[in-house]
Write an enzyme that holds these catalytic residues in place. Sequence first.
Site, PDB file in Angstrom:
ATOM      1  CE1 TYR A  44     -13.332  -7.468   2.253  1.00  0.00           C
ATOM      2  CE2 TYR A  44     -11.834  -9.067   1.261  1.00  0.00           C
ATOM      3  CZ  TYR A  44     -12.062  -8.023   2.139  1.00  0.00           C
ATOM      4  OH  TYR A  44     -11.031  -7.551   2.896  1.00  0.00           O
ATOM      5  NE  ARG A  52     -11.194   8.604  -2.962  1.00  0.00           N
ATOM      6  CZ  ARG A  52     -11.702   8.069  -1.854  1.00  0.00           C
ATOM      7  NH1 ARG A  52     -10.915   7.437  -1.020  1.00  0.00           N
ATOM      8  NH2 ARG A  52     -12.986   8.133  -1.598  1.00  0.00           N
ATOM      9  CG  ASP A  68     -10.285  -2.758  -3.894  1.00  0.00           C
ATOM     10  OD1 ASP A  68      -9.882  -2.172  -2.869  1.00  0.00           O
ATOM     11  OD2 ASP A  68     -11.091  -3.697  -3.855  1.00  0.00           O
ATOM     12  NE  ARG A 126      -3.787  -1.365   2.278  1.00  0.00           N
ATOM     13  CZ  ARG A 126      -4.271  -1.761   3.450  1.00  0.00           C
ATOM     14  NH1 ARG A 126      -4.404  -0.899   4.433  1.00  0.00           N
ATOM     15  NH2 ARG A 126      -4.641  -2.994   3.633  1.00  0.00           N
ATOM     16  NE  ARG A 144      -7.442   5.846   3.701  1.00  0.00           N
ATOM     17  CZ  ARG A 144      -8.046   5.579   4.851  1.00  0.00           C
ATOM     18  NH1 ARG A 144      -8.543   6.575   5.584  1.00  0.00           N
ATOM     19  NH2 ARG A 144      -8.146   4.341   5.298  1.00  0.00           N
TER      20      ARG A 144
END
Lengths: 353, 353
Positions: B154, B40, B77, B27, B31
């Site tokens: 998921y 973003r 993702d 990652r 962020r």
Amino acid sequence: MAVLKNDRLLRALLREPVDVTPVWMMRQAGRYLPEYRETRSKAGSFMDLCMNPELACEVTMQPLRRFPLDAAILFSDILTIPDAMGLGLYFAEGEGPRFHHPVQNEAAVKSLGVPDPETDLGYVMDAIRAIRRELKGSVPLIGFSGSPWTLATYMVEGSSSKNFPKIKGMMFGRPDLMHQLLAKTAAAVVLYLNAQISAGAQAVMIFDTWGGVLSPADYRAFSLAYMQRIVEELTRENEGRRVPVILFTKGGGQWLEAMAQSGCDALGVDWTTDLADARKLVGDRVALQGNIDPCILYSSPEQIRAAVGQVLASYGNGSGHVFNLGHGIHPDVNPDHALALVKAVHELSPEYH
Amino acid sequence: MAVLKNDRLLRALLREPVDVTPVWMMRQAGRYLPEYRETRSKAGSFMDLCMNPELACEVTMQPLRRFPLDAAILFSDILTIPDAMGLGLYFAEGEGPRFHHPVQNEAAVKSLGVPDPETDLGYVMDAIRAIRRELKGSVPLIGFSGSPWTLATYMVEGSSSKNFPKIKGMMFGRPDLMHQLLAKTAAAVVLYLNAQISAGAQAVMIFDTWGGVLSPADYRAFSLAYMQRIVEELTRENEGRRVPVILFTKGGGQWLEAMAQSGCDALGVDWTTDLADARKLVGDRVALQGNIDPCILYSSPEQIRAAVGQVLASYGNGSGHVFNLGHGIHPDVNPDHALALVKAVHELSPEYH
């Protein structure tokens, strides 16, 4: 005290011969039982229930009326100690435990006191005495505490956490302060568990729910070392019998060998480790408790029975196995499925003894 | 395609000699970088960003401009595949991924199609091609996918989960259906990763984020078996070089030996396993990637450097180590601390080569 009629649990924890494998379920007194939900709604909040000895005794007894379990476990919360230290425990609905006053700096660590169990946590001791009276020697009562590391995660984070940024920040950045906090918490756990034993707990379990988020070296230094210190200072005999100590680090499968050298009598094992492998790692040093995936209770009674058979077979012959889930029972499980599990353990295990 | 200037990553993944230990961070485009947050906010939603090849390329490049990293990793993702299958991926603010149409019964499993990567997931392939142009051969590009088991968690739960009641209900209750779903998902992953390789991914990684919630037997049957199937069907050479495959099961420390026999080139290791122990388990069969606790980045640059030294020492001498975090970088980390980590790896590792 009444003579203990069913002592399978205590015998298995000490690796003494038993007729069948004893079984109990983590969180066996809990939300999956309608009678629990009814008592809980009478009590008020979750902590009101924990702090009411009569109702805590009632919910402790509830699963024993339904299932032929081989042990009772005190109904309480692991966060009673930090609450008694003045952190102000509360439960935000649907969000898990929180503290009004988390411990996030040196001043907060230094100002923490070690609670006196009989005065500050008397409601727990009263619950234990009530449960022992109620049990009338039918099965032994297990007392418990959170591990110092696990208690500290909540105390420092101020709530449940996923990544533990605050406590790991303290551990990596101020290891000296981390050790001070853990030493104080360990001292509190020793007093708390010894008071539980005096009050009537016939075995005790230390729940290290969050030790598994550490590296091997950090686990040894910040979690296992403090559990070992507790084990060394516990009352190990009461009412003329040995009081077995169980350590359970969730996600601790890689560290069973080190845990087995702590001086405890038994290790809890979650379902990510095969009991046959675990047994090889610990030899005849300790008993093993576990380890079926609690989600098995979502499947059919036949499937549950087959899975119980597999877990029994993975441990194999001889004593030293206490059957349990690998973690607490989920709140949406059908109680009849829990019954199927308990019965299957008793029906399928005699061949191993 | 431009000649690859820095091929340390590819060499280390194949256990070929290197001058310093290569390093990248899971990652690394994310962020914690202010420039990421700016891009973003321009893109709209998180999925808008993933689906915009130009912006996905931009955020992929951002950490490389700041840090002397030895690899880029595609910004995307893991849930692009189920989204392309028609499950309707969306992100509820602060709640993680969700699907409008989770897969919870036989009809839903049977109706699932296997997406065509170039038509249904063309935005990913376009991003890869853009990134390769932009990289100009500076460092290799890693492509990735979720593992079938992890994707299925998921798809069946319909969201992130803590205890995985629905998918475990299916696994224990309808193992046949679970296998159908996993087989279909594995077929989709094979096509997806092979398309990524054709588009320019020079190594690929399979993220098995949730394999660690299974028992050893269930892990082998429901997660590892499908990753192995994928490994067997992947394009292993492109542009005249071997395309290494990395498997990463978070919490999979107990299963490294089995994973190493899957035919992959390298294993990701989280921080709960010591690399020295991991290396003993896997021998010279695979390289290892990892494994510093990402929370170390909350401490000081000096403390980070010392911890990097410990991880390098735990792996020891010789090639076959790719330095990485044991899990994704946390969003509240100071980017300067990430720089300290990357520099420390390059400065401290030459003595091991």
